[in-house]
Design an enzyme around this catalytic site. Sequence first.
Site, PDB file in Angstrom:
ATOM      1  N   ARG A  94       0.783  -1.210  -0.193  1.00 19.32           N
ATOM      2  CA  ARG A  94       0.039  -0.139   0.018  1.00 19.32           C
ATOM      3  C   ARG A  94       0.892   1.314   0.044  1.00 19.32           C
ATOM      4  O   ARG A  94       1.788   1.229   0.627  1.00 19.32           O
ATOM      5  CB  ARG A  94      -0.880  -0.015   1.147  1.00 19.32           C
ATOM      6  CG  ARG A  94      -1.850  -1.161   1.450  1.00 19.32           C
ATOM      7  CD  ARG A  94      -3.111  -0.959   0.829  1.00 19.32           C
ATOM      8  NE  ARG A  94      -3.674   0.187   0.702  1.00 19.32           N
ATOM      9  CZ  ARG A  94      -4.532   0.549  -0.185  1.00 19.32           C
ATOM     10  NH1 ARG A  94      -4.900  -0.354  -1.348  1.00 19.32           N
ATOM     11  NH2 ARG A  94      -5.104   1.569  -0.134  1.00 19.32           N
ATOM     12  N   ILE A  95       0.488   2.162  -0.766  1.00 14.07           N
ATOM     13  CA  ILE A  95       1.133   3.549  -0.671  1.00 14.07           C
ATOM     14  C   ILE A  95       0.721   4.269   0.629  1.00 14.07           C
ATOM     15  O   ILE A  95      -0.665   4.412   0.715  1.00 14.07           O
ATOM     16  CB  ILE A  95       0.806   4.362  -1.970  1.00 14.07           C
ATOM     17  CG1 ILE A  95       1.789   3.619  -3.256  1.00 14.07           C
ATOM     18  CG2 ILE A  95       1.476   5.778  -1.880  1.00 14.07           C
ATOM     19  CD1 ILE A  95       1.447   4.242  -4.554  1.00 14.07           C
ATOM     20  N   LEU A  96       1.629   4.697   1.218  1.00 15.60           N
ATOM     21  CA  LEU A  96       1.246   5.433   2.720  1.00 15.60           C
ATOM     22  C   LEU A  96       1.108   6.884   2.329  1.00 15.60           C
ATOM     23  O   LEU A  96       1.754   7.571   1.527  1.00 15.60           O
ATOM     24  CB  LEU A  96       2.227   5.000   3.581  1.00 15.60           C
ATOM     25  CG  LEU A  96       2.344   3.521   4.110  1.00 15.60           C
ATOM     26  CD1 LEU A  96       3.637   3.138   4.608  1.00 15.60           C
ATOM     27  CD2 LEU A  96       0.973   2.977   4.771  1.00 15.60           C
TER      28      LEU A  96
ATOM     29  N   ASN B 177      11.941   0.295   4.787  1.00 14.90           N
ATOM     30  CA  ASN B 177      11.178  -0.714   3.467  1.00 14.90           C
ATOM     31  C   ASN B 177      12.287  -1.194   2.743  1.00 14.90           C
ATOM     32  O   ASN B 177      13.362  -1.130   2.808  1.00 14.90           O
ATOM     33  CB  ASN B 177      10.184   0.403   2.637  1.00 14.90           C
ATOM     34  CG  ASN B 177       9.689  -0.556   1.459  1.00 14.90           C
ATOM     35  OD1 ASN B 177       8.917  -1.324   1.708  1.00 14.90           O
ATOM     36  ND2 ASN B 177       9.730   0.181   0.112  1.00 14.90           N
TER      37      ASN B 177
ATOM     38  N   HIS C  31      12.600  -2.602  -1.102  1.00  7.23           N
ATOM     39  CA  HIS C  31      12.374  -2.543  -2.448  1.00  7.23           C
ATOM     40  C   HIS C  31      13.082  -3.515  -3.408  1.00  7.23           C
ATOM     41  O   HIS C  31      14.291  -3.417  -3.306  1.00  7.23           O
ATOM     42  CB  HIS C  31      12.180  -1.032  -2.957  1.00  7.23           C
ATOM     43  CG  HIS C  31      11.850  -0.944  -4.361  1.00  7.23           C
ATOM     44  ND1 HIS C  31      10.456  -0.595  -4.363  1.00  7.23           N
ATOM     45  CD2 HIS C  31      12.413  -0.644  -5.447  1.00  7.23           C
ATOM     46  CE1 HIS C  31      10.305  -0.372  -5.862  1.00  7.23           C
ATOM     47  NE2 HIS C  31      11.470  -0.558  -6.580  1.00  7.23           N
TER      48      HIS C  31
ATOM     49  N   GLU D 181      17.146 -10.587  -0.402  1.00  9.59           N
ATOM     50  CA  GLU D 181      16.276  -9.647   0.384  1.00  9.59           C
ATOM     51  C   GLU D 181      16.532 -10.381   1.811  1.00  9.59           C
ATOM     52  O   GLU D 181      16.432  -9.576   2.845  1.00  9.59           O
ATOM     53  CB  GLU D 181      14.768  -9.730   0.042  1.00  9.59           C
ATOM     54  CG  GLU D 181      14.790  -8.776  -1.427  1.00  9.59           C
ATOM     55  CD  GLU D 181      13.287  -8.610  -1.644  1.00  9.59           C
ATOM     56  OE1 GLU D 181      12.404  -8.430  -0.793  1.00  9.59           O
ATOM     57  OE2 GLU D 181      13.049  -8.632  -2.976  1.00  9.59           O
TER      58      GLU D 181
HETATM   59  C1  GAR Z   1       9.406  -8.408  -2.029  1.00  9.30           C
HETATM   60  O1  GAR Z   1      10.223  -8.724  -3.209  1.00  9.30           O
HETATM   61  C2  GAR Z   1       9.508  -7.102  -1.621  1.00  9.30           C
HETATM   62  O2  GAR Z   1      10.817  -6.507  -1.938  1.00  9.30           O
HETATM   63  C3  GAR Z   1       8.508  -6.641  -2.414  1.00  9.30           C
HETATM   64  O3  GAR Z   1       7.561  -7.486  -2.504  1.00  9.30           O
HETATM   65  C4  GAR Z   1       7.945  -8.861  -2.119  1.00  9.30           C
HETATM   66  C5  GAR Z   1       7.278  -9.359  -0.917  1.00  9.30           C
HETATM   67  O4  GAR Z   1       7.825 -10.478  -0.537  1.00  9.30           O
HETATM   68  N1  GAR Z   1       8.011  -5.304  -2.085  1.00  9.30           N
HETATM   69  C6  GAR Z   1       7.687  -4.307  -2.790  1.00  9.30           C
HETATM   70  O5  GAR Z   1       7.395  -4.554  -4.045  1.00  9.30           O
HETATM   71  C7  GAR Z   1       7.235  -2.975  -1.992  1.00  9.30           C
HETATM   72  N2  GAR Z   1       6.829  -2.239  -3.277  1.00  9.30           N
HETATM   73  P1  GAR Z   1       7.220 -11.189   0.839  1.00  9.30           P
HETATM   74  O6  GAR Z   1       5.900 -11.012   1.100  1.00  9.30           O
HETATM   75  O7  GAR Z   1       7.623 -12.658   0.554  1.00  9.30           O
HETATM   76  O8  GAR Z   1       8.310 -10.733   1.655  1.00  9.30           O
END
Ligand code: GAR
Length: 214
Positions: A95-97, A111, A113, A178
Amino acid sequence: MKNIVILISGGGSNMRAIVEYVAQFGWQEAGLARIAAVVSNEPNAAGLAFAAEKNIPTRILNHREFTSRESFDAALQNVVDEFSPDLVVLAGFMRILTSKFVVHYEGRMLNIHPSILPNFKGLHTHQAALESGVKVHGATVHFVTSELDNGAYVMQSCVPVLADDTVETLAARVLRTEHLIYPKVIDWWVNGQLMWQNGQAVVKNGEQQVLMNH
Ligand code: GAR
């Protein structure tokens, strides 16, 4: 004891990596930090079951039940603040905050990304990376500011983009990194090595003080 609240929207694999890291290093037993709650805007987020299994309080706040972004964020802030967070961790929170929400947690909200920022802000980063022909892709952990995907960067990972990559294979390769960088950044923060000063991330590592800027 520092309270960390994690916000998710889906699978929650980053949340899981963080929860496992906290357990591995015994932060809660040491009185250092605990995952105080996991909050999801998606009632069916798979990560909720994992958190509940680990006896972490969970909350669901379905954004579809709110008439505006502002009212959702106000309710979200109430839920998050119930757990007196020292740090709010956005882990796949889609969600955009509003800036009101972001300002409330300024300097204490991170966060992750899925791109090497400033490349590929917003959504569909893996598709964008493939289309652009870059040979290296990755992820960024950054402080959250009102400007989307633009707060001070703390740590980035990189992986090769292979000739036969699909969105799925590339996303999986990035996601594995990540799970390494997000817990590490939180470790720095919990251990007082990462600070937020005047809109910048400062990392103190031994004798060295590095200004993480962009
Ligand atoms: C991750 O790749 C994260 O970087 C991305 O969603 C995925 C969540 O994976 N986040 C975004 O795109 C934020 N804009 P997860 O639910 O398995 O952690």
